[in-house]
Write a protein that holds these residues in place. Structure first.
Motif, PDB file in Angstrom:
ATOM      1  N   ALA A 167      91.795  23.994  47.228  1.00 31.23           N
ATOM      2  CA  ALA A 167      93.109  23.422  46.938  1.00 31.23           C
ATOM      3  C   ALA A 167      93.400  22.240  47.858  1.00 31.23           C
ATOM      4  N   ARG A 168      93.057  22.397  49.134  1.00 39.11           N
ATOM      5  CA  ARG A 168      93.283  21.303  50.090  1.00 39.11           C
ATOM      6  C   ARG A 168      92.377  20.121  49.771  1.00 39.11           C
ATOM      7  N   PHE A 169      91.137  20.403  49.400  1.00 37.03           N
ATOM      8  CA  PHE A 169      90.203  19.329  49.054  1.00 37.03           C
ATOM      9  C   PHE A 169      90.713  18.523  47.860  1.00 37.03           C
ATOM     10  N   VAL A 217      83.468  22.380  40.311  1.00 29.95           N
ATOM     11  CA  VAL A 217      84.214  23.004  41.415  1.00 29.95           C
ATOM     12  C   VAL A 217      85.625  23.361  40.964  1.00 29.95           C
ATOM     13  N   CYS A 218      86.259  22.471  40.210  1.00 34.71           N
ATOM     14  CA  CYS A 218      87.620  22.734  39.742  1.00 34.71           C
ATOM     15  C   CYS A 218      87.661  23.902  38.751  1.00 34.71           C
ATOM     16  N   LYS A 219      86.660  23.993  37.896  1.00 37.19           N
ATOM     17  CA  LYS A 219      86.613  25.108  36.948  1.00 37.19           C
ATOM     18  C   LYS A 219      86.409  26.437  37.678  1.00 37.19           C
ATOM     19  N   GLY A 234      96.910  27.694  41.168  1.00 37.04           N
ATOM     20  CA  GLY A 234      96.000  26.659  40.699  1.00 37.04           C
ATOM     21  C   GLY A 234      96.669  25.553  39.905  1.00 37.04           C
ATOM     22  N   VAL A 235      97.950  25.713  39.577  1.00 35.74           N
ATOM     23  CA  VAL A 235      98.608  24.749  38.685  1.00 35.74           C
ATOM     24  C   VAL A 235      98.705  23.367  39.329  1.00 35.74           C
ATOM     25  N   ALA A 236      99.309  23.276  40.514  1.00 34.58           N
ATOM     26  CA  ALA A 236      99.478  21.974  41.174  1.00 34.58           C
ATOM     27  C   ALA A 236      98.137  21.336  41.539  1.00 34.58           C
ATOM     28  N   PRO A 237      97.176  22.077  42.120  1.00 36.30           N
ATOM     29  CA  PRO A 237      95.880  21.450  42.422  1.00 36.30           C
ATOM     30  C   PRO A 237      95.159  20.914  41.190  1.00 36.30           C
TER      31      PRO A 237
END
Length: 424
Positions: A83-85, A104-106, A121-124
């Motif tokens: 999330a930070r990345f 990675v996102c999936k 996970g919504v905002a990231p």
């Protein structure tokens, strides 16, 4: 471990200029296999890198960390890192390895779902979509993943913000199918039935060589939303719909077709019996809630039909005609329909009479003129965009080659829309 330390030093030293990053990219590709073999030992390395400066290297490390199956405990550790990345990474660097970024996102989406916290996970993922897009007209592979998280977290309004954008560029056909399907479900959740119909219609009529499960499920919901929004449904599809969809969709959705036929009779009792008889089927499709909305909408449709026949009617007569239990229930339906702008009427509380009125909109207020002008401007912009796309297609060598090979199958007049200077 020495090779890993050396790689970390290279990531830290070659992340400043474009030339350095290109050299680093070559090194990371060569180290990919060794990174995956050391995946369980890479977590401490993440603390030595800054995702805002070392985005490309950080991405390769995260990809290796998440490449194997992950337990709940590992997911709980990795989710904050990813999330930070996503929040801090530089778009110019991650676009050098877009496939890895999407992977990675999936996996991040899978991990927050595994933890039972899709909201995390919504905002990231929304940030990931923006960083991967070349423009707001670009549909990425991450769009459906983001919309799915919005659905699971019931964050429908955030999903709508993405759905308002016009899409002209699509990476993969499957992305479009899922984007429109999930988008239709989000609009249903927000009672935006008109937009839901538009999105589901796109799924049903999109080009396809074989029937797919997404189109079948979209067609089921398309039938139900059509009944709720329009009060009717037609099985005929536009002529540009693929022949595969035209032949097969109805066969997979027969209970829904029969529901629409029952709805068209206007007999609420028969409709309720049909729904009760086929309740298990609708529930197994996760459509029972939508089916119940279809049943409720029939009361509204029957009340709307009364406005076409009567100028004044008592609440008792409305209840009897529409098959409601009491005048009070009829009053609640009428009030809700007035509030939603579905009918125009007044209720006399003294004698329980309802007076039906004409639409008071004269289409000459400043607000209405602005809305009409906005719609005209949008249509003109869309027309210009389509003209540009047509010109680009007419210049495309692949298109011209295919048109030339297939010319013998058509009359010359079939190519009149191609500019004269591009004729073969």
């Amino acid at each position: 471990m020495g090779s890993l330390e050396g790689l970390v030093i290279q990531i830290q030293g070659l992340s400043s200029s474009a030339g350095d990053i290109s050299r680093l990219h070559v090194t990371l590709k060569q180290a990919e296999e060794s990174l995956r073999s050391e995946s369980t030992r890479l977590y401490p390395i993440l603390n030595q890198l800054d995702p805002s400066n070392h985005s490309l290297g950080y991405l390769y490390i995260l990809d290796a960390c998440t490449s194997a199956s992950i337990s709940k405990e590992q997911a709980a550790t990795l989710v904050p890192y990813i999330a930070r990345f996503i929040s801090l990474c530089v778009p110019e660097q991650i676009r050098l390895a877009p496939e890895k970024f999407m992977s990675v996102c999936k996996r991040f989406k899978d991990q927050v779902v595994l933890l039972g916290t899709p909201i995390r996970g919504v905002a990231p993922l929304m940030a990931a979509v923006r960083k991967l897009q070349n423009s707001s007209e670009h549909l990425t592979t991450l769009h459906p993943e983001f919309l799915l998280l919005c659905l699971l977290a019931k964050f429908y309004k955030i999903g709508l913000s993405i759905l308002e954008e016009d899409i002209f560029v699509v990476d993969q056909p499957r992305d479009l199918f899922l984007y429109c399907y999930y988008g239709g479900m989000i609009c249903i959740g927000q009672k935006r039935f008109r937009k839901a119909l538009e999105l589901l219609h796109n799924v049903v009529t999109a080009p396809m060589s074989t029937i797919n499960a997404i189109a079948v499920e979209a067609y089921k919901k398309y039938i139900l939303v059509s009944l709720i929004h329009h009060g009717q449904f037609s099985t005929s599809l536009p002529k540009y719909t693929s022949s595969v969809a035209q032949r097969n969709l109805k066969n997979f959705c027969q209970p829904y077709i029969e529901l629409a036929n029952s709805y068209s009779t206007g007999k609420i009792a028969e409709l309720e019996v049909y729904v009760q008889t086929n309740g298990e089927k609708f529930e197994s499709d996760n459509n029972l809630g939508l089916v119940n909305q279809v049943v409720s909408s029939m009361y509204k449709r029957n009340i709307q039909r009364l406005t076409q026949t009567y100028l004044t009617l008592s609440l008792q007569d409305i209840a009897n005609t529409v098959q409601l239990n009491s005048p009070k229930e009829a009053e609640m339906h009428v009030l809700q329909m007035i509030q939603d702008g579905e009918i125009f009427a007044t209720i006399n509380q003294k004698d329980g009479m309802v007076r039906f009125l004409e639409d008071p909109e004269q289409y000459k207020s400043c607000e209405m003129i602005e809305r009409i002008d906005s719609s005209i401007q949008r249509i003109m912009a869309l027309s210009r965009k389509l003209t540009t796309m047509e010109e680009q297609t007419s210049c495309d060598p692949l298109y011209l080659g295919k048109a030339g090979r297939e010319r013998q199958r058509f009359d010359f007049d079939d190519f009149d829309t191609v500019p004269q200077k591009f004729n073969i």
